[in-house]
Design a protein around this motif. Structure first.
Motif, PDB file in Angstrom:
ATOM      1  N   TYR A  53      -3.922   0.716  -4.650  1.00  0.00           N
ATOM      2  CA  TYR A  53      -3.819   1.180  -3.262  1.00  0.00           C
ATOM      3  C   TYR A  53      -5.139   0.963  -2.530  1.00  0.00           C
ATOM      4  O   TYR A  53      -5.157   0.534  -1.368  1.00  0.00           O
ATOM      5  N   SER A  88       0.830  -1.210   0.000  1.00  0.00           N
ATOM      6  CA  SER A  88       0.000   0.000   0.000  1.00  0.00           C
ATOM      7  C   SER A  88       0.866   1.262   0.000  1.00  0.00           C
ATOM      8  O   SER A  88       0.517   2.253  -0.652  1.00  0.00           O
ATOM      9  N   ILE A 106      -5.435  -1.290   0.808  1.00  0.00           N
ATOM     10  CA  ILE A 106      -5.750  -0.656   2.089  1.00  0.00           C
ATOM     11  C   ILE A 106      -6.999  -1.279   2.706  1.00  0.00           C
ATOM     12  O   ILE A 106      -7.095  -1.423   3.931  1.00  0.00           O
TER      13      ILE A 106
END
Length: 290
Positions: free
Chosen positions: A126, A47, A130
């Motif tokens: 991302y 991430s 996450i």
């Protein structure tokens, strides 16, 4: 790269120092726990890397809006894997408000107008990482407990450090590191040390907070804290959103504050059982009176 590795190394040394000073204990660390934290470390480093790549083709607000939309996905994961109820009507309205704000931002974002969805490849990666990180982190705190929160900080940084080093080394970020170190002034070293200390404390507060709230609530807390990043980007960075984009971002932040953490399904079942028992008791009393 190198700075991130220094921050991770500092956290590991600090946590080991606490152990030697007998200020904490790390009971409960097993092979399974290590495997789970290694997986978490992969998600964490992934991430961070995706975030850095995303910032090369978009702005800070773009990342924050996608992060603001993450509670929607995490709330579903909360329900599917962590045994929590789905959001209430008010909380659902909150999550929809976040989604509306995110969509409105994308439509006004200059990067989207210039390059289309290719500007959102890394930020989408991302987003996925996450969401997985938030869900697995809560799962670990609930099912793989260590005697101290510092244990979570130690394992997170210890498992992430070699991955971050290999990633940074492979990208050639250590190539000029010795030369750069020789030109660093004492003031800059002091700033680096300060960032290491702050990063370690953030790690502790993050894991402590995660142990107290749901995965979705923890994600939302992170979203609200990102508001400071927006303010800093407006004043210090060249790339920042338009007025319409900032309004959309504000909608995301405002909507997130309306969220209320739903109970665990087991807790709700217990409440329903208590209500049924109470109602049965009242019915028996009424029948006795008659």
């Amino acid at each position: 790269g190198p700075i991130s590795c220094m921050q991770l190394l500092f956290a590991v040394v600090f946590c080991i120092g606490l152990k030697f000073a007998k200020l904490t204990t790390y009971d409960g660390i097993s092979k399974k726990v290590m495997q789970m934290y290694t997986l978490y470390g992969v998600l964490f480093v992934g991430s961070v890397y995706a975030s850095m790549q995303a910032l090369k083709v978009s702005n800070v607000e773009t990342q924050i809006v996608f992060r603001s939309a993450s509670p929607i996905a995490v709330s579903v994961l909360d329900f599917m894997f962590l045994g929590r109820e789905l959001p209430s009507g008010r909380s659902l309205l909150s999550l929809v408000g976040i989604l509306v704000g995110a969509v409105a931002y994308v439509l006004t974002d200059s990067e989207f107008k210039m390059t289309g969805f290719t500007a959102y490849t890394w930020i989408s990666i991302y987003f996925v990482l996450i969401c997985a990180e938030m869900t697995i982190g809560k799962h670990m705190m609930s099912n793989y407990k260590i005697s101290s929160i510092w244990g979570s900080v130690l394992l997170t940084n210890a498992t992430a450090l070699p991955q971050m080093f290999l990633l940074s080394f492979g990208r050639g970020e250590f190539k000029d590191f010795p030369i750069a170190v020789s030109h660093v002034s004492p003031i800059l070293w002091f700033i680096v040390l300060g960032s290491c200390m702050v990063g370690t404390l953030i790690g502790w507060t993050g894991w402590n907070c995660r142990s107290l709230v749901s995965a979705t609530s923890y994600t939302l807390i992170g979203v609200v804290n990102k508001l400071l990043t927006v303010i800093l980007s407006v004043f210090f960075l060249e790339k920042h959103a338009s007025f319409e984009g900032l309004v959309s971002l504000g909608l995301c932040i405002a909507a997130s504050t309306l969220y209320r953490q739903p109970p665990m399904r087991s807790e709700k079942n217990e409440e329903l059982t208590e209500i049924e028992i109470t109602e049965e008791g009242k019915s028996l009393k009424n029948s006795e009176v008659v």
